[in-house]
Design an enzyme around this catalytic site. Structure first.
Site, PDB file in Angstrom:
ATOM      1  N   HIS A 140       0.980  -1.383  -0.135  1.00  0.00           N
ATOM      2  CA  HIS A 140       0.006   0.125   0.017  1.00  0.00           C
ATOM      3  C   HIS A 140       0.994   1.231   0.050  1.00  0.00           C
ATOM      4  O   HIS A 140       0.429   2.442  -0.280  1.00  0.00           O
ATOM      5  CB  HIS A 140      -1.187   0.114   1.160  1.00  0.00           C
ATOM      6  CG  HIS A 140      -0.441   0.333   2.427  1.00  0.00           C
ATOM      7  ND1 HIS A 140       0.019  -0.639   3.444  1.00  0.00           N
ATOM      8  CD2 HIS A 140      -0.238   1.545   3.188  1.00  0.00           C
ATOM      9  CE1 HIS A 140       0.304  -0.023   4.458  1.00  0.00           C
ATOM     10  NE2 HIS A 140       0.342   1.321   4.283  1.00  0.00           N
TER      11      HIS A 140
ATOM     12  N   ASP B 206       0.094  -7.400   1.641  1.00  0.00           N
ATOM     13  CA  ASP B 206       0.666  -5.963   1.649  1.00  0.00           C
ATOM     14  C   ASP B 206       2.037  -6.009   1.587  1.00  0.00           C
ATOM     15  O   ASP B 206       2.639  -5.522   2.472  1.00  0.00           O
ATOM     16  CB  ASP B 206      -0.014  -5.631   2.817  1.00  0.00           C
ATOM     17  CG  ASP B 206      -0.163  -3.939   2.886  1.00  0.00           C
ATOM     18  OD1 ASP B 206       0.332  -3.570   1.603  1.00  0.00           O
ATOM     19  OD2 ASP B 206      -0.245  -3.282   3.799  1.00  0.00           O
TER      20      ASP B 206
ATOM     21  N   SER C 294       4.702   2.386   7.922  1.00  0.00           N
ATOM     22  CA  SER C 294       4.246   1.266   6.838  1.00  0.00           C
ATOM     23  C   SER C 294       5.525   0.680   6.286  1.00  0.00           C
ATOM     24  O   SER C 294       6.155   1.438   5.562  1.00  0.00           O
ATOM     25  CB  SER C 294       3.551   1.839   5.905  1.00  0.00           C
ATOM     26  OG  SER C 294       2.217   1.920   6.265  1.00  0.00           O
TER      27      SER C 294
END
Length: 509
Positions: free
Chosen positions: A152, A182, A257
């Protein structure tokens, strides 16, 4: 008063991927040809494995030798100093794109609602999303410039720029992405091969309560360090069908992230991915062992193809066990069998209780889904079942998991060339089940391929009068056809018997 935990429904709504932090425009660098792709690194041995830019060994955390406090942690500084050079800042840019049905783009299926937008409505309205600029984290796993980060973070990006802790910066190519876990793999351009790197450790060896450390770029604050413990394992946060997250109380925030979660030996045991909105001390990481299993496919083709049995399953509960008159305490109950699928062809039946797949024990429906997904399509595996109270083994030849509605279809790097896509609206790749043919991976809306009734997953075995065994033959037959001609196509659908006939009209040039 002690605050009660939210309900499962409220918890699911609160869960969110770590969003990107908005940045100013990145200054693009000149393109440099990427180096040859290296062999993937092996999983780390249970010894210090991270290296500094100078190649020095990892220094582990310092523990107190003071009598009366055995094992007390004194400092993480030596460990931080030797691994932080491999943690990177990932900056992305994407051009503005028109809206697509008002849906929120750039998120795995079903997660837009968790950003507080009912129905996943595009917050920018029908005009579409603005240019995307953001930052995440990542980590180098090979000195030649292989970098792991979250899907993402880089999904939809036109420019990816990676900055190292020592100030160096490189443009990056996205080698492969998998939206369902992901995970994304990058290759830095113009690397001389002397980058600091870390290796993946054994996430299965972690115990709840073990100390862990996170490094990343929360809110753009580069090389931020936090520490905590492993709070739980195998968390299903309803982000996708393969949820198996590590939960930690080490502080992670937007911008973390794709950053690494370390054990105290400097091994990466997870990739920080998600948080619970409105909560503190609750974060989730993709386990290193899962990432390791995906790496070969991401480097070779850029996509992940998963095994498929074609079953609808649910958890075995004590009530179901009594109703089925079996002594099994754990497993996955077959509630439905896909007609013509690998499971039906192998002889699996409704009410079978699956207890293992190959060497992997199955204690729930989720563990069965994950176990099959890690196996190669076309491979044969022994499935242990309990049927009518009797244990037995059933050999199953796996098919290729079809793309589900709402899931992103990532085009493999070995897919058919652009001219065919532009002319017919069709992209092909080698058939993933190993039986030959050219598999349809995408069909453009309104194209000749769509009008012919082709859909992703079909495998072309004949084009016109020519039998085709792969992408090269299929592409040659399609591109050499005369404008205005109607070509007969013979196709099969994985998991189904027989063949389908289609006719595609070749557009005028």
């Amino acid at each position: 008063m002690v605050r009660t935990l939210p309900s499962r429904r409220h918890l699911a709504r609160a869960l969110t991927l770590l969003p990107l932090v908005a940045l100013g425009a990145c200054k693009p660098a000149a393109d440099v040809a990427p180096p040859s792709r290296p062999t993937l690194p092996l999983r780390a041995a249970p010894t210090p494995t991270a290296t500094t830019p100078s190649g020095a060994k990892v220094e582990p955390a310092v523990y107190s030798p003071t009598p009366g406090s055995p094992g007390a942690l004194m400092s993480l500084a030596p460990l931080v100093d030797t691994v932080k050079g491999a943690v990177v800042n990932v900056e992305v840019q994407a051009r503005a794109r028109p809206a697509m049905g008002g849906r929120m783009q750039g998120l795995p299926p079903g997660l837009a609602e968790r950003f507080g937008m009912p129905g996943g409505q595009n917050p920018f309205g029908e005009g579409g999303a603005p240019a995307k600029q953001g930052v995440g984290s990542g980590f180098v796993i090979d000195p030649s410039g292989l970098v792991l980060t979250n899907n993402h973070v880089v999904e939809g990006a036109d420019v990816v720029r990676v900055k190292l802790e020592d100030g160096r910066a490189f443009d990056a190519e996205v080698l492969g992405r998998d939206s369902l876990t992901d995970v994304a793999l990058l290759q830095l351009k113009g690397v001389s091969g002397n980058l600091p790197f870390v290796k993946l450790g054994d996430s299965d060896g972690l115990r709840v309560g073990d100390p862990v450390m996170a490094i990343g770029n929360p809110f753009g604050l580069a090389s931020s360090v936090s520490a905590g413990i492993l709070s739980a394992r195998a968390r299903d946060i309803h982000a996708g069908p393969y949820d198996d997250f590590l939960q930690t109380d080490a502080a992670i925030n937007p911008g973390n992230s794709g950053g690494p979660l370390f054990n105290m030996r400097g091994e990466v045991v997870g990739m920080n991915t998600a948080i619970i909105g409105g909560a503190t001390g609750i974060g989730f990481a993709v386990p290193a062992n899962l990432i390791q299993a995906l790496l070969p496919q991401l480097q070779e083709t850029g996509v992940v193809r998963r095994g498929w049995v074609g079953l609808a399953v649910q958890d075995l509960t004590p009530e179901l066990a009594r109703a089925l008159r079996v002594d099994a305490a754990k497993g996955a109950v077959v509630a439905g069998v896909t007609a013509g699928g690998p499971g039906e062809r192998a002889g699996l039946r409704e009410e079978d209780i699956i207890t293992s797949v190959g060497e992997r024990a199955v204690d729930s429906a989720g563990s069965l889904t994950r176990a099959v997904a890690l196996l190669k399509p076309g491979s044969e595996v022994k499935v242990s079942v309990v049927r009518g109270g009797k244990a037995m083994e059933v050999p199953v030849k796996l098919g290729t998991r079809p793309t589900q509605r709402g899931e992103e279809e990532v085009t493999p790097r070995d897919a058919t060339p652009a001219p065919l896509s532009k002319r017919l609206g069709l992209r092909l790749s080698e058939a993933q089940d190993g039986s030959g043919g050219a598999q349809v991976v995408s069909v453009e809306s309104g194209s000749a391929a769509e009008r012919a009734g082709l859909v992703p997953g079909m495998v072309l075995t004949q084009v016109g009068d020519q039998k085709v065994s792969g992408v090269a033959e299929a592409a040659q037959a399609l591109t050499s056809a005369e404008p205005g001609a109607a070509l007969l196509l013979r196709a099969r659908v994985p998991g189904q018997d027989g063949a389908l006939l289609r006719a595609i009209e070749v557009p005028q040039r």
